[in-house]
Design a protein around this motif. Sequence first.
Motif, PDB file in Angstrom:
ATOM      1  N   ARG A  52       0.532   8.127  27.974  1.00 46.64           N
ATOM      2  CA  ARG A  52      -0.466   7.619  27.041  1.00 46.64           C
ATOM      3  C   ARG A  52       0.074   6.414  26.265  1.00 46.64           C
ATOM      4  O   ARG A  52      -0.639   5.432  26.051  1.00 46.64           O
ATOM      5  CB  ARG A  52      -0.871   8.742  26.087  1.00 46.64           C
TER       6      ARG A  52
ATOM      7  N   ASN B 125     -11.306   3.697  31.546  1.00 45.92           N
ATOM      8  CA  ASN B 125     -10.311   4.755  31.350  1.00 45.92           C
ATOM      9  C   ASN B 125     -10.398   5.333  29.946  1.00 45.92           C
ATOM     10  O   ASN B 125     -10.362   6.557  29.759  1.00 45.92           O
ATOM     11  CB  ASN B 125      -8.909   4.205  31.598  1.00 45.92           C
TER      12      ASN B 125
ATOM     13  N   GLU C 197     -11.324   9.218  28.937  1.00 47.43           N
ATOM     14  CA  GLU C 197     -10.421  10.063  28.149  1.00 47.43           C
ATOM     15  C   GLU C 197     -11.086  10.508  26.857  1.00 47.43           C
ATOM     16  O   GLU C 197     -10.939  11.662  26.437  1.00 47.43           O
ATOM     17  CB  GLU C 197      -9.138   9.291  27.847  1.00 47.43           C
TER      18      GLU C 197
END
Length: 463
Positions: free
Chosen positions: A260, A382, A386
Amino acid sequence: MATGADVRDILELGGTEPENIGTINKKDIINSDKKKSKKSSETLTFKRPEGMHREVYALLYSDKKDAPPLLPSDTTQGYRTVKAKLGSKKVRPWKWMPFTNPARKDGAMFYHWRRAAEEGKDYPFARFNKTVQVPVYSEQEYQMYLHDDAWTKAETDHLFDLSRRFDLRFVVIHDRYDHQQFKKRSVEDLKERYYHICAKLANIRAAPGTDLKIPVFDAGHERRRKEQLERLYNRTPEQVAEEEYLIQELRKIEARKKEREKRTQDLQKLITAADTTTEQRRAERKAPKKKLPQKKETEKPAVPETAGIKFPDFKSAGVTLRSQRMKLPSSVGQKKIKALEQMLMELGVDLNPMPTEEIVQMFNELRSDLVLLYELKQAFANCEYELQMLRHRYEALAKAGGTGPSSEGGSHADGHAGPCGDEGKSDVKDQIIDVVGAPLTPNSRKRRESASSSSSVKKVKKP
């Protein structure tokens, strides 16, 4: 008058047979050595018997084809056959003499061989007898400094006597300790009492102004260490399996956290690259138009290195085509090339335009911006995915904890806002997001990238 036979005899040509008698030829004189070698080789050859291996036959004869010896011998010359150099001096005499070991206190007498010149000297291995210097205290010192209500003087004397006898091997001391006459003590209690007295005596007897290295023993820490070791040893197989599972989960969480952080850094690079590109475009537009033709020859395409496409500079000597500057570098993947071609076709831009100086520069900048846009769209997709996954997880955990999704707004039934509840929920949400970083699988990433590229194409197609 010498005849041909005499000459043959002198030159050792042989052949006194009638067929060889006659004049001497040139070949006879030149090939005389070859004939000799042939004869010598014929006489020294030995044929290996049938059925005998080559290795066994090689053991029977040496390189000189000598017969095998009857007794084992070494005929090779060199360092193998070095003879002992015996001098003419007399041998030093040895004597069977008695000796005593200073390490023994019983005065036992032993005997061994020793040189006569060393008679009367100390036993050479006595220097390896190392003993621990256990301090000795007087009655006055004990009463003034070493007195302890939990320990009597007789018990302390017994402890120091065992320490002196067994060289501070406290496990042996604990085994030989008189638990019937004195109170039952553990190994940690014995160590604590001994090192406490040693530290006291070192402080008392030390000269003022000297730095002392006083030994310190932490009995509580030693007890906790042994308890922890005993618990670790007495674990069940289920507990061991659970601990291994937790360790694996912790490693997964750390790997997700690193991934991350890496994605955050990459996203930040993309954002800064986009910002710098826009600033450069604005600066170029604000620049005066008169100076542009002067800088055309030396000016290079201003593309940041962190994102987009970095086109190579052709500075090598020789003739090069301007169209080579439009060739995409090998660092750009096939997926990006296909997406770039599709976007150019949708915009109505020719894939191979006329390579003039201005067109090459603008075409390279356009493709670099399109690649940067493609990467930004992927990063945005993305982040959206998430965020959606974390939102679903948070709602599931909130429902399991007794709070429904309607309470996410942070208001009570009467409509008043609850700041304390909002702060608590935000803390919980931060913890959940920090620990549970949903790693993206390769399949989900591929599906999302394809969906984002197709959505971008559809948006461009719409009027």
